[in-house]
Enzyme design. Structure first.
Site, short mmCIF file in Angstrom:
data_model
loop_
_atom_site.label_atom_id
_atom_site.label_comp_id
_atom_site.label_asym_id
_atom_site.label_seq_id
_atom_site.Cartn_x
_atom_site.Cartn_y
_atom_site.Cartn_z
N HIS A 245 0.90 -1.16 0.00
CA HIS A 245 0.00 0.00 0.00
C HIS A 245 0.93 1.20 0.00
CE1 HIS A 245 -3.68 2.18 1.88
NE2 HIS A 245 -2.77 3.09 1.56
N HIS A 271 -4.71 -1.75 -3.64
CA HIS A 271 -5.30 -0.43 -3.84
C HIS A 271 -4.81 0.24 -5.13
CE1 HIS A 271 -7.40 -0.38 -0.06
NE2 HIS A 271 -6.29 -0.55 0.62
N HIS A 319 -8.22 4.70 9.23
CA HIS A 319 -6.83 5.13 9.34
C HIS A 319 -6.57 6.06 10.51
CE1 HIS A 319 -5.22 3.04 5.87
NE2 HIS A 319 -6.42 3.20 5.36
#
Length: 566
Positions: A245, A271, A319
């Site tokens: 990521h 992603h 997050h």
């Protein structure tokens, strides 16, 4: 004797030339081949064929299938084929024609007293799904994923810790060992990912030797060029995959620096999509690299009128961001771009993005990998028309492309395809049966390593299995001793050689990941397109080989509310 096509399909399922609609989508498949023999079909039940001296032979157990799935329509990356499927010792034994070789011609799957029968007539048979983007936030994800048709989960975590909620990492030997023991009774093939965000090799080596099947580089731990280079070097040393990521904030470098740190080495880029994270706004440009094996996650699949609004709140939670801090809000908004989300739909349809995954409980939904895959395929069929190679009467090429995204391609990427990922002889019998009207939404049976692990089941006190309330329940294959004989814990070869399974007293089947370091985009089935990508830094317009990629959001989808009234 002759039968009409309709009568034949109602009795034995569709045959060559027949078309089947997938759920309530605009996707249609056409049977390409029929390995059964007209007039010699086998079927179980009162007055049917599989009886002593008829379709059932006198052969001993060693010579016959343990289980036969009769007259199923296999849908896999390699074809759309009607066949009987014989299972033996938990594996796919033979795909062909079942019956009694003493009295029937061309039998490849002998049946006997030792054979159980699963009726596949009128049903679609697929390989179990593989989700390679799992945050191990809670063990209950396994049941939800299993009931959706997923039979393998690869990812990292230790529970609802902040690190796990944001990153798919099981860090260090102690956590790896305790998690391997904790998952030993779960009815799922599982591989763990360790932490790859390190600038020196030894802390990574000890995780691989402790039992992880791969490594995860995540921006929240610092996806710097030095960490990327070091992690890939150790992965090459041990033949494990690396998932990444990338750096949304472009703090330690831009996309170009990250790609340079790859040094043309194989990597699974999580992603590689429109909103999930990674270099903003141009992470999609990584799709054009032959060494990059790209996947996207299901929260943006497909692009709808609600996608943008939903994502901001999800991102703040996942997050560990604070809506009261302007910088945190700016970080979140930089990741959610309608132009790149729209392009993601088309890049999936072109076969430029090779895999689909969930990002479970960390913006994605663990039980919706399969649904979202087929919703995307439907939306693209409606908006873009037939794929090149498909006739106006069917969508076989598109269906093969999309089913590969959550079966064979993630298996190849993570070095698991010698065991799982397709309906092929010799592989673990991880199989899912679907009634066509419920395809991709609600399986009729999930088979795990040759045992029935889950199925919809009615009132347990009823006189038959079907009375309401009907809901999904674990079957015998989902209970511990059944799990140990039918599910695999994937480890690195180094961990197997080091006796990790014996030291931890693991009871599941053990298998290594292998052949992860020399694969490229060209090895992805039906998803090999490597375009030259361009993302405009201000307008976020996305182009592939010069073509502008844009589409409208969907305001209605198939496989949705009409299937979930109860």
């Amino acid at each position: 004797m002759k039968m009409s096509r309709r009568a034949y399909a109602e009795m034995f399922g569709p045959t060559v030339g027949d078309r089947v609609r997938l759920a309530d989508t605009e996707l249609f498949i056409e049977v390409e081949q029929d390995l059964t023999t007209y007039g010699e079909e086998v079927k179980f039940g009162g007055g049917k064929v599989i009886r002593d001296g008829m379709g059932q032979s006198q052969l001993l157990a060693d010579e016959v299938a343990d289980t036969v799935i009769t007259n199923a329509l296999i849908v896999d990356w390699w074809g759309i084929v009607k066949a009987d499927v014989g299972l033996k010792n938990g594996r796919i034994w033979k795909i062909g024609k079942a019956g009694n070789p003493d009295i029937q011609p061309d039998i490849t799957i002998p049946l006997g007293a030792a054979t159980e029968v699963i009726a596949g007539e009128g049903q679609i048979l697929t390989a179990g799904g593989i989700d390679t983007h799992i945050h191990w936030i809670c063990p209950q994800q396994v049941e939800t994923a299993l009931m959706s048709g997923v039979t393998t989960m690869v990812g990292g975590g230790t529970g609802p810790a902040a690190g796990t909620s944001a990153t798919t990492v099981t860090p260090g030997p102690w956590h790896i060992g305790t998690m391997l023991q904790a998952i030993d009774d779960l009815p799922m093939n599982i591989g763990l990912l360790g932490k790859g965000n390190l600038s020196l090799p030894d802390p990574i080596r000890e995780q691989i030797k402790a039992g992880v099947v791969g490594l995860k580089l995540h921006e929240d731990w610092g996806s710097t060029p030095a960490a990327i280079d070091n992690c890939l070097s150790v992965a090459d040393e041990f033949d494990v995959q690396v998932a990444i990521h990338t750096d949304t904030l472009n703090e330690s470098g831009f996309l170009e620096e990250t790609l340079a740190a790859f040094k043309n080495r194989t990597i699974h880029t999580y992603h590689t999509e429109g909103a999930g994270g990674g270099h903003a706004p141009d992470i999609l440009k990584a799709i054009g690299q032959a060494n990059v094996l790209p996947s996207s996650t299901n929260p943006t699949r497909p692009y709808t009128i609600n996608t943008i609004d939903e994502h901001l709140d999800m991102l703040m939670v996942c997050h560990h961001l604070d809506p009261a801090i302007a910088e945190d809000v700016a970080f979140a908004e930089s990741r959610i771009r309608r132009e790149t989300i729209a392009a993601e739909d088309i890049l999936q349809d072109l076969g430029a993005i090779a895999m689909m995954s969930s990002d479970s409980q960390a913006m994605g939904r663990v039980g919706e990998v399969i649904i979202r895959t087929w919703q995307t395929a439907h939306k693209m069929k409606v908006q873009r028309g037939a794929l090149q190679g498909d006739e106006t009467s069917h969508d076989n090429s598109r269906v093969k492309r999309y089913i590969a995204k959550y079966t064979i391609n993630p298996a190849i990427t993570h070095g698991l395809s010698h065991e799982i990922g397709s309906v092929e002889e010799g592989k673990l019998a991880d199989l899912v049966l679907w009634k066509p009207a419920f395809f991709g939404v609600k399986p009729s049976m999930i088979i795990k390593g040759g045992m029935i692990a889950a199925a919809p089941m009615g009132d347990i006190n009823a006189s038959i299995p079907t009375p309401q309330p009907v809901h999904y329940r674990p079957m015998f294959g989902a209970y511990p001793r059944g799990v140990h004989n039918t599910c695999i814990t994937f480890l690195s070869q180094a961990a197997i050689d080091d006796g990790v399974a014996e030291k931890l007293k693991l009871k599941k089947l053990i298998s290594p990941c292998k052949n992860t370091r020399q694969i490229t985009k060209a090895d992805m089935k039906h998803n090999t397109y490597c375009p030259v990508m361009d993302v405009h830094p201000e307008t976020y317009e996305v182009r592939a080989d010069g073509e502008l990629l844009t589409c409208e959001p969907a305001d209605v989808l198939p496989m949705a509310q009409r299937y979930f009234l109860f």
